[in-house]
Design a protein around this motif. Structure first.
Motif, PDB file in Angstrom:
ATOM      1  N   GLN A  53      10.035 -12.573  11.638  1.00  0.00           N
ATOM      2  CA  GLN A  53       8.708 -11.706  12.016  1.00  0.00           C
ATOM      3  C   GLN A  53       8.002 -12.696  12.133  1.00  0.00           C
ATOM      4  O   GLN A  53       7.207 -11.539  13.493  1.00  0.00           O
ATOM      5  CB  GLN A  53       9.298 -11.385  10.208  1.00  0.00           C
ATOM      6  N   LEU A  54       7.579 -13.657  12.180  1.00  0.00           N
ATOM      7  CA  LEU A  54       6.382 -14.112  12.384  1.00  0.00           C
ATOM      8  C   LEU A  54       6.645 -14.863  14.164  1.00  0.00           C
ATOM      9  O   LEU A  54       5.823 -14.562  14.671  1.00  0.00           O
ATOM     10  CB  LEU A  54       5.689 -16.200  11.587  1.00  0.00           C
ATOM     11  N   TYR A  75       5.993 -11.643  15.670  1.00  0.00           N
ATOM     12  CA  TYR A  75       4.784 -11.039  16.207  1.00  0.00           C
ATOM     13  C   TYR A  75       4.028 -12.021  17.046  1.00  0.00           C
ATOM     14  O   TYR A  75       3.279 -11.273  17.893  1.00  0.00           O
ATOM     15  CB  TYR A  75       4.040 -11.368  14.821  1.00  0.00           C
ATOM     16  N   SER A  81       4.249 -10.895  20.039  1.00  0.00           N
ATOM     17  CA  SER A  81       4.526  -9.549  21.038  1.00  0.00           C
ATOM     18  C   SER A  81       2.939  -9.559  20.965  1.00  0.00           C
ATOM     19  O   SER A  81       2.389  -8.965  21.803  1.00  0.00           O
ATOM     20  CB  SER A  81       4.868  -8.386  19.572  1.00  0.00           C
ATOM     21  N   ILE A  82       2.333 -10.792  20.457  1.00  0.00           N
ATOM     22  CA  ILE A  82       0.609 -10.000  20.950  1.00  0.00           C
ATOM     23  C   ILE A  82      -0.198 -11.226  21.860  1.00  0.00           C
ATOM     24  O   ILE A  82      -0.837 -11.133  22.510  1.00  0.00           O
ATOM     25  CB  ILE A  82       0.040 -10.833  19.437  1.00  0.00           C
ATOM     26  N   GLU A  92      -1.337  -9.792  25.253  1.00  0.00           N
ATOM     27  CA  GLU A  92      -2.700  -9.378  24.440  1.00  0.00           C
ATOM     28  C   GLU A  92      -4.112 -10.125  24.970  1.00  0.00           C
ATOM     29  O   GLU A  92      -4.929 -10.083  24.957  1.00  0.00           O
ATOM     30  CB  GLU A  92      -2.698  -8.236  23.734  1.00  0.00           C
ATOM     31  N   LYS A 120       1.098 -21.064  10.579  1.00  0.00           N
ATOM     32  CA  LYS A 120       0.962 -20.922   9.464  1.00  0.00           C
ATOM     33  C   LYS A 120       2.734 -21.229   9.347  1.00  0.00           C
ATOM     34  O   LYS A 120       2.980 -20.416   8.452  1.00  0.00           O
ATOM     35  CB  LYS A 120       0.808 -19.000  10.525  1.00  0.00           C
ATOM     36  N   ALA A 122       3.280 -23.521   7.616  1.00  0.00           N
ATOM     37  CA  ALA A 122       2.662 -23.382   5.887  1.00  0.00           C
ATOM     38  C   ALA A 122       3.710 -22.620   4.955  1.00  0.00           C
ATOM     39  O   ALA A 122       3.842 -22.990   4.371  1.00  0.00           O
ATOM     40  CB  ALA A 122       1.300 -22.434   6.062  1.00  0.00           C
ATOM     41  N   LYS A 155       6.049 -24.023   2.579  1.00  0.00           N
ATOM     42  CA  LYS A 155       5.847 -23.024   0.644  1.00  0.00           C
ATOM     43  C   LYS A 155       7.166 -22.711   0.091  1.00  0.00           C
ATOM     44  O   LYS A 155       7.857 -22.801  -1.119  1.00  0.00           O
ATOM     45  CB  LYS A 155       5.234 -21.634   1.106  1.00  0.00           C
ATOM     46  N   ARG A 178       2.537 -13.638  -2.225  1.00  0.00           N
ATOM     47  CA  ARG A 178       1.549 -13.030  -0.944  1.00  0.00           C
ATOM     48  C   ARG A 178       1.092 -11.124  -1.310  1.00  0.00           C
ATOM     49  O   ARG A 178       2.819 -11.001  -1.406  1.00  0.00           O
ATOM     50  CB  ARG A 178       1.769 -13.535   0.334  1.00  0.00           C
ATOM     51  N   GLN A 233     -10.324  -6.552  12.143  1.00  0.00           N
ATOM     52  CA  GLN A 233      -9.891  -7.566  13.325  1.00  0.00           C
ATOM     53  C   GLN A 233     -10.710  -8.209  13.808  1.00  0.00           C
ATOM     54  O   GLN A 233     -10.389  -9.648  14.084  1.00  0.00           O
ATOM     55  CB  GLN A 233      -8.536  -7.196  13.933  1.00  0.00           C
ATOM     56  N   ASN A 251      -8.284 -15.554   8.055  1.00  0.00           N
ATOM     57  CA  ASN A 251      -7.151 -15.597   8.975  1.00  0.00           C
ATOM     58  C   ASN A 251      -6.403 -17.186   9.397  1.00  0.00           C
ATOM     59  O   ASN A 251      -5.641 -16.871   9.363  1.00  0.00           O
ATOM     60  CB  ASN A 251      -7.296 -14.685  10.125  1.00  0.00           C
ATOM     61  N   ASN A 259      -3.642 -21.055   3.754  1.00  0.00           N
ATOM     62  CA  ASN A 259      -2.817 -20.936   2.834  1.00  0.00           C
ATOM     63  C   ASN A 259      -0.940 -21.279   2.788  1.00  0.00           C
ATOM     64  O   ASN A 259      -0.845 -21.432   3.756  1.00  0.00           O
ATOM     65  CB  ASN A 259      -3.566 -19.790   1.906  1.00  0.00           C
ATOM     66  N   LYS A 260      -1.259 -20.514   1.144  1.00  0.00           N
ATOM     67  CA  LYS A 260       0.518 -21.057   1.189  1.00  0.00           C
ATOM     68  C   LYS A 260       0.815 -19.315   0.694  1.00  0.00           C
ATOM     69  O   LYS A 260       1.432 -18.769   0.722  1.00  0.00           O
ATOM     70  CB  LYS A 260       1.386 -21.559  -0.134  1.00  0.00           C
ATOM     71  N   TYR A 261      -0.399 -19.265  -0.773  1.00  0.00           N
ATOM     72  CA  TYR A 261      -0.646 -17.766  -1.486  1.00  0.00           C
ATOM     73  C   TYR A 261      -1.232 -17.419  -1.263  1.00  0.00           C
ATOM     74  O   TYR A 261      -2.344 -18.019  -1.050  1.00  0.00           O
ATOM     75  CB  TYR A 261      -0.240 -18.935  -2.956  1.00  0.00           C
ATOM     76  N   THR A 321      -0.962  -8.185   8.110  1.00  0.00           N
ATOM     77  CA  THR A 321      -1.417  -9.181   8.739  1.00  0.00           C
ATOM     78  C   THR A 321      -1.797 -10.009   8.658  1.00  0.00           C
ATOM     79  O   THR A 321      -0.969 -11.415   9.117  1.00  0.00           O
ATOM     80  CB  THR A 321      -2.709  -8.365  10.374  1.00  0.00           C
ATOM     81  N   LEU A 322      -2.999 -10.250   7.656  1.00  0.00           N
ATOM     82  CA  LEU A 322      -3.389 -11.341   7.151  1.00  0.00           C
ATOM     83  C   LEU A 322      -1.674 -12.181   6.150  1.00  0.00           C
ATOM     84  O   LEU A 322      -2.314 -13.331   6.027  1.00  0.00           O
ATOM     85  CB  LEU A 322      -4.728 -11.025   5.945  1.00  0.00           C
ATOM     86  N   LYS A 344       1.633 -11.081   5.888  1.00  0.00           N
ATOM     87  CA  LYS A 344       2.472 -11.492   6.577  1.00  0.00           C
ATOM     88  C   LYS A 344       2.802 -10.835   8.391  1.00  0.00           C
ATOM     89  O   LYS A 344       2.458  -9.431   8.103  1.00  0.00           O
ATOM     90  CB  LYS A 344       3.393 -10.509   5.756  1.00  0.00           C
ATOM     91  N   PRO A 345       2.109 -11.648   9.052  1.00  0.00           N
ATOM     92  CA  PRO A 345       1.614 -11.479  10.367  1.00  0.00           C
ATOM     93  C   PRO A 345       3.464 -10.117  11.003  1.00  0.00           C
ATOM     94  O   PRO A 345       3.842 -11.013  10.586  1.00  0.00           O
ATOM     95  CB  PRO A 345       1.392 -12.289  11.187  1.00  0.00           C
ATOM     96  N   GLY A 346       3.389  -9.451  11.430  1.00  0.00           N
ATOM     97  CA  GLY A 346       4.821  -9.189  12.265  1.00  0.00           C
ATOM     98  C   GLY A 346       5.634  -7.662  10.670  1.00  0.00           C
ATOM     99  O   GLY A 346       5.838  -7.530  11.067  1.00  0.00           O
ATOM    100  N   HIS A 347       5.472  -7.877   9.290  1.00  0.00           N
ATOM    101  CA  HIS A 347       5.201  -6.931   8.623  1.00  0.00           C
ATOM    102  C   HIS A 347       5.198  -5.269   9.024  1.00  0.00           C
ATOM    103  O   HIS A 347       5.766  -4.689   8.322  1.00  0.00           O
ATOM    104  CB  HIS A 347       4.708  -7.328   6.859  1.00  0.00           C
ATOM    105  N   SER A 404       3.382  -5.125  15.042  1.00  0.00           N
ATOM    106  CA  SER A 404       1.922  -5.513  16.058  1.00  0.00           C
ATOM    107  C   SER A 404       1.150  -4.567  16.277  1.00  0.00           C
ATOM    108  O   SER A 404       1.064  -3.532  15.783  1.00  0.00           O
ATOM    109  CB  SER A 404       1.935  -6.648  17.773  1.00  0.00           C
ATOM    110  N   ASN A 437       0.261  -2.384  18.152  1.00  0.00           N
ATOM    111  CA  ASN A 437       0.340  -1.130  18.752  1.00  0.00           C
ATOM    112  C   ASN A 437       2.040  -0.754  18.690  1.00  0.00           C
ATOM    113  O   ASN A 437       2.167  -0.002  18.312  1.00  0.00           O
ATOM    114  CB  ASN A 437       0.950  -1.968  20.090  1.00  0.00           C
ATOM    115  N   GLN A 438       2.703  -1.563  18.095  1.00  0.00           N
ATOM    116  CA  GLN A 438       3.845  -1.346  17.810  1.00  0.00           C
ATOM    117  C   GLN A 438       3.984  -0.633  15.972  1.00  0.00           C
ATOM    118  O   GLN A 438       4.346   0.564  15.358  1.00  0.00           O
ATOM    119  CB  GLN A 438       4.625  -2.269  17.036  1.00  0.00           C
TER     120      GLN A 438
END
Lengths: 305, 574
Positions: free
Chosen positions: A248-249, A252, A255-256, A259, A275, A278, A282, B99, B204, B213, B217-219, B240-241, B243-246, B249, B251-252
Motif C-alpha cells: 500500500q505504501l 501510494y 502514484s504521487i 505529481e 516510512k 519504520a 515495527k 496507528r 497538507q 509527516n 514513528n512506529k506507532y 495519509t499521516l 497510513k499513506p495510501g489507505h 492518493s 486524486n484517487q
C-alpha cells in the motif's frame, strides 16, 4: 510454572516485600496489618531510592548518614490509618519540642506512608532489585548428607518474547543435566518446594561430564527447535499484514511521484524509504529469547531417583 | 526417556525449515555468566536461594502473556477507565496496530485512551521513546495527567536538549517545528508519537502537516474531536499521516469518494474504510453518563436602530462587493465585516473605522462616516441586553464565547459597568496567564469571556452555563466550545444559549452549518443536538423545495433569499 500472574493481590505483594527485605537484611521496625516499616541497608537504599547524586555526595564527603526508613502501606485502608497515626505522632513531637524553632515551623511535616500497589515506583524498584540480585545461585537441598553424591543440573530460566507490532511472552524454566545433557521442562516448579542450602559449585560439578557451556548450547538448540515447531500462525499473519502495508505504501508513493517535479523526487524517495523502514521495524515478526536466571542445582542421587 | 526426546527434536529440526522466524538472544551473556557461576565460591547461602525465587516470581509478574490483553488497566491510579475507553485502547492495540485517529466527541476522554495505549506499549517494552505534541497551553496538564493517572514519567519540553535527553517528552508542535528544535526532533528515534488537537493537521501544505509527516514513528495516535471540519479532503490528509495510501492518493480519493466538497459519494464504503483507522465514541452511545445538556436558541429581534444600521451595512457590503469584484480587490475585509456585523455592532464599527482611515475616496469616506454615525447612535444593543438578563437569571458562573476580540472587549466593558466580575480569555495569552485566568474564574469571578482561539483545551467543568454570543461558521467549533463545560467530570446539567438575531445573514450561515453537520454525520456518525432547533427541519424542507424548483444557481440563491424565516418560526408549534 504458575499460569496466574503473580503479585496481583495486596497480600501477595506484602509477602513478597517481607521476603525480599528479609533476604537483603533490612530490619522491620514496625509490623501492623498490611503495613510495614523497613530500615534499609546502604546497598539496598541505593537500589530502591533512585538518588545517585545524593550517594555520590555522601561518598565523596565521607558522611555517615541516617539509614532510610520505608513506610509501606499495602492497601488504601492501611495507608489512611497509618498516615493518621503518623500525623498524631507528629503533633506529639511538636508539643514536646516547645518552644518551636523556625525550622520546626517551616519544615517539619508528619512522615508520610507510601502505597505499594502494582505499578508503583517503589514496587517496580523492589522487583528490579530482586531480579538483579537473584540472577544466579548454586544450591543443594538443605540437610543433604555431607558426602552425598549429586546429579548436577544447570537450571536456566528465561522469557521467550514473540514480537511483531505487539508482543506475547512466556516464562520458562529448563534444567539441563550436566551428566548426559537431558533437558527437563518446568524444572523450577519441580524443585521450588525444596528447602535449599547454598553450596560451592565444585560440590555440584564434580559429577559433570559436560561443561556448562555445552549444556547451555544444547538448551539453545532445544529452544530454537521449540520456536520452529511451535505455533507460528501469528508470525505468518504478521508477515502478510506487513507485506500488505508495504504494498500500500509503495503504491501510494509511486502514484504521487508523478505529481512532483523531478528535482523534488529525491526527497520524496527518502521519505518513502524512511516510512518503509519504520514499518519493517515495527511489524517484522521475530522471537527474542532472554535468559534471566542461571543456577547450578545438585540433586542427591537417591532423592532424584 | 529424555534421550529419545532429544533425538527426536534434533532430527525434526534438521528436517523442517519451512517457517523461519529469526531468533534474537538477549539477557544474560551465557559464556560470561556461566563462568561466574563456577566461581561463586561459598557465597551462595539460603538467602541467595530466596532471592532467586523472588526473582523468578518478579519475572513472571511482569510478563505480557498474550498479544491483546490490556496490561495497562492494572497500572492506572486513582480512577477507573470507562468501558468505551478500555474498548478503544484494546482496539487500537489489537486491530489498528497502534496507528489510529481517536475521534471521540469532546469530553469523552481521548487523553485517557491515548494514555492507556501509551502505557500499554511501555509495559510491553515496545516503546521507549515517546513524543507527545499538544497545544502549548496543555503541556503541563498532559504531563501531570500522564504522571498522576498512568505513572508515566513524562517530561515537559523546556529547551532543545529535552527532546534528546528524555524518553517521554511532552511538547508543542509549534515549538517542535521551529529551528533549532525541528532538526533535533526529526533525528530522534521516536517509537510512538501522539498528536493532540490533530485537526490542526488538516492541510497538507502547512508546516504543521509537513512536520508531523516527517517525525519518525512506529506507532502514531492523532487526537481530534473534529477530523472533518470543512471538506472531506481533510480526512484524507489525516489518514495519509497514519497510513499513506489507505484512502489512495489525494486524486484517487476525490475520484473515488468525493461527490462534492462536503458530500461523500458512497458514505457506507467510506465509513467502512476509515473504521480500520479511526475510532469515534459518541455520547449517545451510552457508556458515559454525562448529565443532560440543554441547548436553546435565543431568537432575538433587532431594534429599529440596529435593524437600519444592519441593512445599511448590507447595502454597503453589496456595493463594495461589486466594486471590488471589478478591480479584483481582496474580499477579506468585507467577509470580516459581514461576520462582525453578525457578532456585534461594536465590532463592526471598529472595522468601519479602519476602512475609513484607509480610504481616500471622498464619496466612500462620506458613506463610511454616515455608517459610523448610524452605528454609534444606536442607544442599546439587543444581544448584550439579553446577555445581562441571562447572567442575572443564572445566579451562577457563566462562560460567554465570542469570535471577536472587539466583541470580547465590549462584553467585558458592559459586564463591568453592571458590576459583574469578569475575566477575559483568549488564544494569545501565555500559558501562565491562561492558567491564572482559569484559576480566577474557578475561585472568584462570575463570568469568563472567551474568544474562539482561547476555547481549546481549557477544562471548565465547574461551570454549567454557556452563552454563545455569536455562532461560529463552523459547527465543529461550536461543539468544541460546548465541550469545555459539557465533558467528563461535569456533574450537573449544562445549559447552553445560542444567541441568533432574526432576519439577518445568520440564516444563510445556518444553511451552510447544516450542510457541514450532515457531511460530518454521514462519514463519522451522528452529531449531538448542537443545532437542536426543530426549525432546521422545516428549513431543510424549504431549501429542498427551492433546490427542486430552480434551474440555475442564481434562481436558487434568489429563492433562498426569498424564504421568510418568520414563517418558519411560526411553524415551531408555539
Amino acid at each position: 510454572m504458575t499460569n496466574r500472574h503473580p503479585l496481583r493481590t495486596s497480600e501477595e505483594r506484602l509477602t513478597f516485600c517481607d521476603r525480599y527485605f528479609q533476604a537483603v537484611g533490612a530490619d522491620v521496625i514496625c509490623e501492623r496489618p498490611m503495613y510495614r516499616e523497613y530500615i534499609l541497608p546502604v546497598d539496598v537504599d541505593k537500589e530502591l531510592t533512585d538518588r545517585p547524586f545524593y550517594w555520590m555526595w555522601v561518598e565523596k564527603t565521607n558522611q555517615t548518614v541516617e539509614p532510610t526508613t520505608l513506610r509501606l502501606a499495602f492497601d488504601q485502608d492501611a495507608k489512611l490509618r497509618e498516615d493518621e497515626r503518623l500525623a498524631e505522632l507528629h503533633q506529639q513531637a511538636l508539643a514536646q519540642a516547645q518552644p518551636l524553632s523556625g525550622f520546626d515551623i517551616l519544615y517539619r511535616r508528619p512522615k508520610q506512608t507510601e502505597l505499594v500497589d502494582l505499578g508503583s515506583f517503589r514496587l517496580d524498584k523492589i522487583i528490579e532489585s530482586a531480579r538483579r540480585r537473584g540472577q544466579t545461585v548454586c544450591v543443594v537441598p538443605h540437610g543433604a548428607h555431607p558426602h552425598a553424591q549429586y546429579i548436577p543440573w544447570l537450571m536456566i530460566n528465561g522469557l521467550t518474547r514473540y514480537v511483531t507490532d505487539s508482543v506475547s511472552e512466556t516464562w520458562w524454566s529448563k534444567g539441563v543435566c550436566l551428566a548426559n545433557l537431558q533437558i527437563v521442562e518446568s524444572f523450577y516448579d519441580r524443585i521450588a518446594h525444596l528447602e535449599m542450602a547454598g553450596t560451592s559449585p565444585e560440590v555440584i560439578v564434580r559429577q559433570a561430564k559436560h561443561s556448562l557451556l555445552e549444556a547451555a548450547e544444547a538448551l539453545q538448540a532445544y529452544l530454537s527447535h521449540l520456536v520452529a515447531e511451535g505455533d507460528l500462525n501469528w508470525a505468518e499473519e504478521a508477515r502478510l499484514r506487513l507485506a500488505d502495508d508495504l504494498a500500500q505504501l509503495d503504491a501510494y508513493y509511486q502514484s504521487i511521484e508523478v505529481e512532483y517535479p523531478p528535482e523534488e523526487r529525491n526527497v520524496l524517495q527518502q521519505e518513502h524509504a524512511k516510512k518503509r523502514q519504520a514499518l519493517i521495524e515495527k511489524s517484522t515478526p521475530r522471537v527474542e529469547i532472554e535468559v534471566t536466571q542461571l543456577a547450578l542445582v545438585g540433586l542427591p542421587l537417591r532423592a532424584h531417583a | 526417556m529424555h534421550t529419545t526426546l532429544q533425538a527426536d527434536w534434533r532430527n525434526a529440526t534438521a528436517r523442517k525449515h519451512t517457517t523461519n522466524v529469526p531468533i534474537q538472544w538477549t539477557g544474560l551473556s551465557l559464556a560470561q555468566e556461566l563462568n561466574a557461576l563456577l566461581h561463586l565460591g561459598q557465597h551462595s547461602d539460603h538467602r541467595q536461594w530466596e532471592l532467586f525465587q523472588l526473582a523468578a516470581i518478579a519475572a513472571q509478574a511482569n510478563i505480557a502473556p498474550t498479544f491483546e490483553e490490556l496490561l495497562a488497566l492494572e497500572h492506572v491510579r486513582g480512577f477507573t477507565p470507562l468501558p468505551h475507553q478500555i474498548e478503544t485502547a484494546k482496539r487500537v492495540v489489537r486491530e489498528l496496530r497502534g496507528r489510529a485517529i481517536l475521534a471521540d466527541e469532546v469530553g469523552l476522554g481521548k487523553t485517557i485512551e491515548a494514555g492507556l495505549v501509551l502505557k500499554e506499549y511501555l509495559l510491553r517494552g515496545l516503546v521507549k521513546k515517546a513524543l507527545i505534541l499538544v497545544p502549548a497551553s496543555l503541556v503541563l496538564q498532559w504531563t501531570k495527567e500522564l504522571h498522576d493517572k498512568f505513572r508515566i514519567n513524562a517530561t515537559p519540553q523546556r529547551n532543545e536538549w529535552t527532546w534528546e535527553q528524555d524518553d517521554i517528552v511532552v511538547g508543542s508542535l509549534d515549538t517542535a517545528k521551529r529551528p533549532p528544535h525541528r532538526d533535533i526532533v526529526l533525528q530522534q528515534p521516536w517509537d510512538i508519537v501522539i498528536i493532540d488537537e490533530a485537526h490542526k493537521l488538516k492541510n497538507q501544505k502547512t508546516k504543521n502537516w509537513q512536520m508531523a509527516n516527517q517525525i519518525p514513528n512506529k506507532y502514531l495516535l492523532l487526537l481530534t474531536a473534529t477530523p472533518v471540519q470543512n471538506q472531506l479532503k481533510e480526512l484524507h490528509t489525516l489518514v495519509t499521516l497514519l497510513k499513506p495510501g489507505h484512502l489512495g492518493s489525494a486524486n484517487q480519493f476525490s475520484v473515488q469518494y468525493v461527490a462534492d466538497k462536503r458530500t461523500p459519494k458512497d458514505p457506507d464504503k467510506l465509513r467502512e474504510t476509515i473504521a480500520d483507522i479511526m475510532i469515534r465514541n459518541r455520547r449517545q452511545d451510552g457508556g458515559t453518563r454525562l448529565p443532560k445538556r440543554h441547548v436553546q436558541v435565543m431568537d432575538l429581534e433587532l431594534s429599529a436602530a440596529e435593524r437600519s444600521f444592519y441593512e445599511e451595512v448590507q447595502h454597503f457590503l453589496r456595493d463594495e462587493y461589486q466594486a471590488r469584484l471589478s478591480v479584483r480587490a481582496s474580499m477579506l475585509p468585507l467577509l470580516t465585516l459581514q461576520r462582525e456585523i453578525c457578532s456585534s455592532s461594536y465590532a463592526a464599527l471598529i472595522s468601519l473605522e479602519k476602512m475609513l482611515k484607509k480610504t481616500s475616496h471622498p464619496t466612500r469616506q462620506q458613506r463610511l462616516q454616515k455608517l459610523i454615525e448610524m452605528g454609534t447612535a444606536i442607544p442599546e444593543y439587543t444581544k448584550i441586553k439579553k446577555v445581562l438578563e441571562l447572567v442575572d437569571e443564572f445566579d451562577d458562573k457563566c462562560i460567554i464565547f465570542t469570535e471577536y476580540r472587539a466583541t470580547q472587549d465590549f462584553i467585558m466593558y458592559m459586564l463591568k459597568k453592571r458590576g459583574i466580575s469578569a475575566v477575559p480569555f483568549r488564544g494569545g495569552f501565555k500559558r501562565g496567564k491562561k492558567d491564572w485566568m482559569t484559576e480566577l474564574f474557578s475561585r472568584k469571578v462570575r463570568v469568563l469571556v472567551a474568544t474562539e482561539s482561547g476555547g481549546e483545551g481549557i477544562n471548565l467543568q465547574f461551570c454549567h452555563y454557556m452563552i454563545n454570543y455569536d455562532l461560529p461558521w463552523n459547527p465543529m467549533r461550536l461543539e468544541q466550545r460546548i465541550g469545555r463545560i459539557h465533558r467528563l467530570g461535569q456533574s450537573e446539567e449544562c445549559h447552553v444559549f445560542n444567541l441568533a438575531t432574526r432576519d439577518t445573514i445568520e440564516q444563510h450561515i445556518v444553511q451552510i452549518l447544516y450542510e457541514k453537520v450532515r457531511m460530518f454525520e454521514s462519514v463519522i456518525g451522528t452529531l449531538d443536538d448542537i443545532v437542536s432547533d426543530t426549525r432546521l427541519n422545516a428549513w431543510e424542507n424549504r431549501v429542498f423545495e427551492a433546490t427542486m424548483t430552480s434551474s440555475s444557481h442564481e434562481e436558487l440563491a434568489a429563492k433562498l433569499r426569498a424564504l421568510d424565516p418568520r414563517q418558519l418560526s411560526l411553524k415551531k408549534g408555539r
